[in-house]
Scaffold this motif. Structure first.
Motif, PDB file in Angstrom:
ATOM      1  N   HIS A 102       0.808  -1.224   0.000  1.00  8.06           N
ATOM      2  CA  HIS A 102       0.000   0.000   0.000  1.00  8.06           C
ATOM      3  C   HIS A 102       0.848   1.284   0.000  1.00  8.06           C
ATOM      4  N   PRO A 103       1.932   1.371   0.792  1.00 10.42           N
ATOM      5  CA  PRO A 103       2.754   2.573   0.722  1.00 10.42           C
ATOM      6  C   PRO A 103       3.379   2.810  -0.656  1.00 10.42           C
ATOM      7  N   ILE A 104       3.696   1.725  -1.377  1.00  7.12           N
ATOM      8  CA  ILE A 104       4.262   1.881  -2.723  1.00  7.12           C
ATOM      9  C   ILE A 104       3.257   2.569  -3.647  1.00  7.12           C
ATOM     10  N   PHE A 105       2.019   2.083  -3.648  1.00 10.73           N
ATOM     11  CA  PHE A 105       0.985   2.667  -4.504  1.00 10.73           C
ATOM     12  C   PHE A 105       0.602   4.073  -4.041  1.00 10.73           C
ATOM     13  N   TYR A 106       0.635   4.296  -2.737  1.00  6.88           N
ATOM     14  CA  TYR A 106       0.193   5.585  -2.188  1.00  6.88           C
ATOM     15  C   TYR A 106       1.249   6.670  -2.369  1.00  6.88           C
ATOM     16  N   TYR A 107       2.490   6.344  -2.080  1.00  6.79           N
ATOM     17  CA  TYR A 107       3.549   7.361  -2.092  1.00  6.79           C
ATOM     18  C   TYR A 107       4.284   7.479  -3.429  1.00  6.79           C
ATOM     19  N   LEU A 108       4.105   6.529  -4.326  1.00  6.43           N
ATOM     20  CA  LEU A 108       4.819   6.572  -5.610  1.00  6.43           C
ATOM     21  C   LEU A 108       3.846   6.563  -6.798  1.00  6.43           C
ATOM     22  N   GLU A 118      -2.729  15.030  -6.166  1.00  2.00           N
ATOM     23  CA  GLU A 118      -2.955  15.189  -4.734  1.00  2.00           C
ATOM     24  C   GLU A 118      -3.998  14.178  -4.268  1.00  2.00           C
ATOM     25  N   HIS A 119      -3.698  13.501  -3.185  1.00  2.00           N
ATOM     26  CA  HIS A 119      -4.636  12.508  -2.676  1.00  2.00           C
ATOM     27  C   HIS A 119      -5.847  13.193  -2.047  1.00  2.00           C
ATOM     28  N   SER A 120      -6.994  12.581  -2.245  1.00  2.00           N
ATOM     29  CA  SER A 120      -8.242  13.080  -1.667  1.00  2.00           C
ATOM     30  C   SER A 120      -8.383  12.594  -0.234  1.00  2.00           C
ATOM     31  N   SER A 121      -9.356  13.153   0.485  1.00  2.00           N
ATOM     32  CA  SER A 121      -9.628  12.699   1.849  1.00  2.00           C
ATOM     33  C   SER A 121      -9.998  11.224   1.856  1.00  2.00           C
ATOM     34  N   LEU A 122     -10.734  10.798   0.856  1.00  2.00           N
ATOM     35  CA  LEU A 122     -11.112   9.381   0.729  1.00  2.00           C
ATOM     36  C   LEU A 122      -9.872   8.508   0.720  1.00  2.00           C
ATOM     37  N   GLN A 123      -8.882   8.885  -0.087  1.00  2.00           N
ATOM     38  CA  GLN A 123      -7.664   8.083  -0.201  1.00  2.00           C
ATOM     39  C   GLN A 123      -6.829   8.139   1.075  1.00  2.00           C
ATOM     40  N   LYS A 124      -6.743   9.312   1.681  1.00  2.00           N
ATOM     41  CA  LYS A 124      -5.953   9.457   2.899  1.00  2.00           C
ATOM     42  C   LYS A 124      -6.520   8.604   4.031  1.00  2.00           C
ATOM     43  N   TRP A 175      -6.486   0.285  -7.240  1.00  2.00           N
ATOM     44  CA  TRP A 175      -7.736   0.920  -7.643  1.00  2.00           C
ATOM     45  C   TRP A 175      -8.170   2.044  -6.701  1.00  2.00           C
ATOM     46  N   VAL A 176      -7.812   1.969  -5.448  1.00  2.00           N
ATOM     47  CA  VAL A 176      -8.245   3.012  -4.510  1.00  2.00           C
ATOM     48  C   VAL A 176      -7.343   4.247  -4.557  1.00  2.00           C
ATOM     49  N   TYR A 177      -6.038   4.056  -4.789  1.00  2.00           N
ATOM     50  CA  TYR A 177      -5.119   5.194  -4.754  1.00  2.00           C
ATOM     51  C   TYR A 177      -4.869   5.791  -6.140  1.00  2.00           C
ATOM     52  N   GLY A 178      -5.627   5.372  -7.143  1.00  2.00           N
ATOM     53  CA  GLY A 178      -5.444   5.863  -8.501  1.00  2.00           C
ATOM     54  C   GLY A 178      -5.933   7.294  -8.702  1.00  2.00           C
ATOM     55  N   PRO A 179      -5.573   7.933  -9.838  1.00  2.00           N
ATOM     56  CA  PRO A 179      -5.939   9.328 -10.106  1.00  2.00           C
ATOM     57  C   PRO A 179      -7.442   9.552 -10.227  1.00  2.00           C
ATOM     58  N   TRP A 180      -8.200   8.513 -10.497  1.00  2.00           N
ATOM     59  CA  TRP A 180      -9.657   8.651 -10.615  1.00  2.00           C
ATOM     60  C   TRP A 180     -10.317   8.963  -9.272  1.00  2.00           C
ATOM     61  N   PHE A 181      -9.611   8.677  -8.163  1.00  2.00           N
ATOM     62  CA  PHE A 181     -10.107   9.021  -6.831  1.00  2.00           C
ATOM     63  C   PHE A 181      -9.332  10.198  -6.219  1.00  2.00           C
ATOM     64  N   GLN A 183      -7.862  14.116  -5.426  1.00  2.00           N
ATOM     65  CA  GLN A 183      -8.506  15.369  -5.039  1.00  2.00           C
ATOM     66  C   GLN A 183      -9.012  16.111  -6.276  1.00  2.00           C
ATOM     67  N   GLY A 184     -10.273  16.539  -6.216  1.00  2.00           N
ATOM     68  CA  GLY A 184     -10.863  17.268  -7.332  1.00  2.00           C
ATOM     69  C   GLY A 184     -11.637  16.404  -8.302  1.00  2.00           C
ATOM     70  N   GLU A 185     -11.465  15.096  -8.231  1.00  2.00           N
ATOM     71  CA  GLU A 185     -12.211  14.204  -9.123  1.00  2.00           C
ATOM     72  C   GLU A 185     -13.604  13.952  -8.559  1.00  2.00           C
ATOM     73  N   LYS A 186     -14.575  13.834  -9.452  1.00  2.00           N
ATOM     74  CA  LYS A 186     -15.963  13.647  -9.040  1.00  2.00           C
ATOM     75  C   LYS A 186     -16.148  12.365  -8.230  1.00  2.00           C
ATOM     76  N   LEU A 187     -15.423  11.317  -8.614  1.00  2.00           N
ATOM     77  CA  LEU A 187     -15.553  10.030  -7.921  1.00  2.00           C
ATOM     78  C   LEU A 187     -15.083  10.095  -6.475  1.00  2.00           C
ATOM     79  N   ALA A 188     -14.259  11.115  -6.160  1.00  2.00           N
ATOM     80  CA  ALA A 188     -13.688  11.205  -4.820  1.00  2.00           C
ATOM     81  C   ALA A 188     -14.524  12.042  -3.860  1.00  2.00           C
ATOM     82  N   VAL A 189     -15.581  12.643  -4.340  1.00  2.00           N
ATOM     83  CA  VAL A 189     -16.381  13.533  -3.508  1.00  2.00           C
ATOM     84  C   VAL A 189     -17.142  12.735  -2.453  1.00  2.00           C
ATOM     85  N   ARG A 190     -16.919  13.077  -1.189  1.00  2.00           N
ATOM     86  CA  ARG A 190     -17.631  12.474  -0.081  1.00  2.00           C
ATOM     87  C   ARG A 190     -17.939  13.587   0.929  1.00  2.00           C
ATOM     88  N   SER A 191     -19.101  13.533   1.543  1.00  2.00           N
ATOM     89  CA  SER A 191     -19.412  14.505   2.583  1.00  2.00           C
ATOM     90  C   SER A 191     -18.653  14.131   3.848  1.00  2.00           C
TER      91      SER A 191
END
Length: 303
Positions: A102-108, A118-124, A175-181, A183-191
């Motif tokens: 997980h750190p490899i996918f998250y940090y690299l 930039e990682h979204s709150s969902l990813q963090k 799949w969770v740490y990808g650019p589609w999730f 910051q700023g992506e629609k798929l990453a929006v969570r209240s």
């Protein structure tokens, strides 16, 4: 007392062999037989032996041979379980997979996805939950769990680890740490309510899971295989609340990410845990005549 050991492998050139044991059927146990076999054939350590009656009935280690219905000159069946590895070591290897991947996918991200973002709150939050979950599992393996069986066949470590290294490791992380999730992506929006609600449920389930593991640990004195009926938090409803709470924790991750990869891992993991829970539930009822009848295996009031 003499005991004949025959191999379940009809092509064996080593067996049958005769063991001369110092004692009689009332003073000897299967452990004594196992040690004598190891002394005569050092290759077959006690952990890799499976000794049964000729009709393949499993024998209890700590009962006398007389209590097991055996007498001088009887024949027992031997099966080589192959090279062994400690259960504790297996668990440490399994849980290390996601903690390394997980750190490899998250940090690299530039290495994995060929782009920076930039990682979204969902990813963090997902990263924190996954890492804390497996750190907890590693610490439980070292300081909480007491194993009834010391070892397992060595080659099973690859099969067991694949579940964690691939499904909750590469599959979930990619799949969770990808650019589609990002910051700023629609798929990453969570209240905030959605995020903190999922995190709160996850934290409660993880703490509950730890409590049940401690309860199970306290039932078994160190160095023994003692089994007893567990009671207390969670156990009043199901036989395996540790599996129930783990399922709830991963379900919280599923709803936080809404990623098919998280749901895939959770479905597979829950299915396997349910199989284990049913088996343990049946063993409890078979072993203890006073076992509470209102308990289910894993899912309260259902199954």
């Amino acid at each position: 007392m003499k005991v004949i050991i025959a191999s379940r492998n009809p092509k064996s050139k080593t067996f049958p062999i005769t063991l001369d044991l110092a004692g009689d059927a009332s003073s000897l146990t299967l452990t004594d037989v196992s040690k004598a076999l190891h002394q005569k054939l050092p290759k077959y350590t006690p952990d890799r032996q499976r000794i049964t009656t000729q009709d393949k009935k499993v024998l209890v280690d700590d009962k006398s041979l007389a209590d097991l219905g055996l007498k001088d000159g009887d024949t027992l069946q031997f099966k080589d379980l192959g090279p062994q590895i400690g259960w504790r070591t297996v668990f440490l290897i399994e849980y290390a997979g996601p903690m390394l991947l997980h750190p490899i996918f998250y940090y690299l991200p530039k290495l994995i996805y060929r782009s920076g973002f930039e990682h979204s709150s969902l990813q963090k939050w997902t990263f924190a939950m996954v890492m804390l979950h497996f750190l907890k599992r590693e610490l439980e393996t070292l300081f909480v769990h007491r194993f009834s069986h010391g070892t397992m066949p060595f080659f099973n470590v690859f099969k067991n680890s694949a579940h964690y290294w691939f499904l909750s490791g590469i599959n979930l992380a990619y799949w969770v740490y990808g650019p589609w999730f990002a910051q700023g992506e629609k798929l990453a929006v969570r209240s905030d309510v959605w995020i903190y609600g999922c995190v709160a449920v996850w934290a409660w389930a993880e703490l509950s899971n730890l409590i049940t593991h401690v309860t199970l640990r306290n039932l078994r004195p160190p160095g023994t295989r003692v089994r007893a009926i567990p009671f207390g938090y969670g156990f009043d409803l199901v036989s395996c609340p540790n599996y129930l709470f783990e399922t709830i924790a991963w379900t919280a991750v599923c709803f936080l990410t809404t990623s098919w990869s998280a749901f895939l891992f959770n479905v597979v993991a829950t299915g396997q845990m349910y199989v284990w829970a049913v088996k343990k539930h049946k063993n409890y009822k078979k072993e203890f005549s006073t076992y509470p009848r209102n308990r289910k295996a894993m899912i309260p009031f259902i199954a």
